[in-house]
Design a protein around this motif. Sequence first.
Motif, short mmCIF file in Angstrom:
data_model
loop_
_atom_site.label_atom_id
_atom_site.label_comp_id
_atom_site.label_asym_id
_atom_site.label_seq_id
_atom_site.Cartn_x
_atom_site.Cartn_y
_atom_site.Cartn_z
N ALA A 171 97.46 -14.91 -8.13
CA ALA A 171 98.37 -16.49 -7.39
C ALA A 171 98.74 -16.29 -6.78
CB ALA A 171 98.78 -16.30 -8.98
N LEU A 172 98.97 -17.59 -5.58
CA LEU A 172 99.26 -17.23 -4.61
C LEU A 172 101.00 -16.79 -4.93
CD1 LEU A 172 98.15 -20.94 -3.29
CD2 LEU A 172 97.64 -18.90 -1.96
N ASP A 173 101.43 -17.42 -5.94
CA ASP A 173 102.55 -17.21 -5.54
C ASP A 173 103.09 -15.27 -5.49
OD1 ASP A 173 105.69 -18.01 -6.12
OD2 ASP A 173 105.00 -17.29 -8.30
N ASP A 174 102.05 -14.92 -6.17
CA ASP A 174 102.38 -13.03 -5.87
C ASP A 174 102.95 -12.69 -4.86
OD1 ASP A 174 101.76 -11.70 -9.28
OD2 ASP A 174 100.39 -13.38 -9.09
N ALA A 175 101.69 -13.43 -4.22
CA ALA A 175 101.75 -12.76 -2.53
C ALA A 175 103.06 -13.67 -1.55
CB ALA A 175 100.31 -13.76 -1.97
N VAL A 176 103.36 -14.53 -1.75
CA VAL A 176 104.77 -14.85 -2.07
C VAL A 176 106.20 -14.27 -2.44
CG1 VAL A 176 106.43 -16.90 -2.54
CG2 VAL A 176 104.38 -17.81 -1.53
N ALA A 177 105.79 -13.10 -3.57
CA ALA A 177 107.41 -12.77 -4.31
C ALA A 177 106.79 -11.44 -3.04
CB ALA A 177 106.76 -12.64 -5.64
N ALA A 178 105.92 -10.42 -2.77
CA ALA A 178 105.45 -9.82 -1.71
C ALA A 178 106.19 -10.00 -0.78
CB ALA A 178 104.29 -8.95 -2.14
N ARG A 179 105.84 -10.91 -0.50
CA ARG A 179 106.93 -11.05 0.95
C ARG A 179 108.06 -11.38 1.24
NH1 ARG A 179 104.26 -16.17 1.99
NH2 ARG A 179 101.99 -14.64 2.37
N HIS A 180 108.22 -11.76 -0.39
CA HIS A 180 110.19 -12.20 0.40
C HIS A 180 110.59 -10.49 -0.34
CE1 HIS A 180 113.37 -14.41 -1.63
NE2 HIS A 180 113.47 -13.43 -3.00
#
Length: 222
Positions: A171-180
Amino acid sequence: MGKNHVTHLVWDWNGTLLHDIDAVISATNASFQEIGLPPITLERYRDLYCVPVPRFYERLMGRLPTDEEWAVMDEAFHRHYWALAETAGLAFGARQLLAEWQEAGLTQSLCSLAPHEYLLPLVRTHGIERHFVRVDGRTGESNTGKAEQMMRHIAELEGVPPQRMVVIGDALDDAVAARHVGARAVLYTGGSHSRASLEAAGVPVVDTLEEAVREAERMADE
């Protein structure tokens, strides 16, 4: 090889290690039926899905669901999903990849937005808990993204700096969480998003979990 440099993989569960997209679509349509929405196809789901989930419903309905609608849909989704999830299998190659990573002397963990009290028994049922140094499911509300959960997860992984981690999710949210948290990410097309949706994240997108692990290794050599 990159395995000498990457110290840790953070795996997502739903739609990544667990091939549950059919259960997700069935449960989603059951929740839609509760408030009179028409059923959704897999293709449309993958084009529109996003986190937080109320925003996904907004894309479908043209407005955010009311608190009452959200409560009804959330309850219905989870009731149907967890009845179906027990029949879902692991994604192709997942079991072998987890074992090989551990056998190579490397670490990996599981960070999921699935409720922890449901996640842990399911992971154990599949016999893969031993491959992870930590398994974290959601303990709070279900209407938020993964960034804060990822922050808590990596805080418990003492001695592993985020820049040495690669998050593998669908999910896009996984990339957002990683970046966070300062980690990197690889996104897999076997779950909740279409390839076109995933490519918007600006991180590598792959079609198999084996490719995801190879991509994580390649990142470590950069």
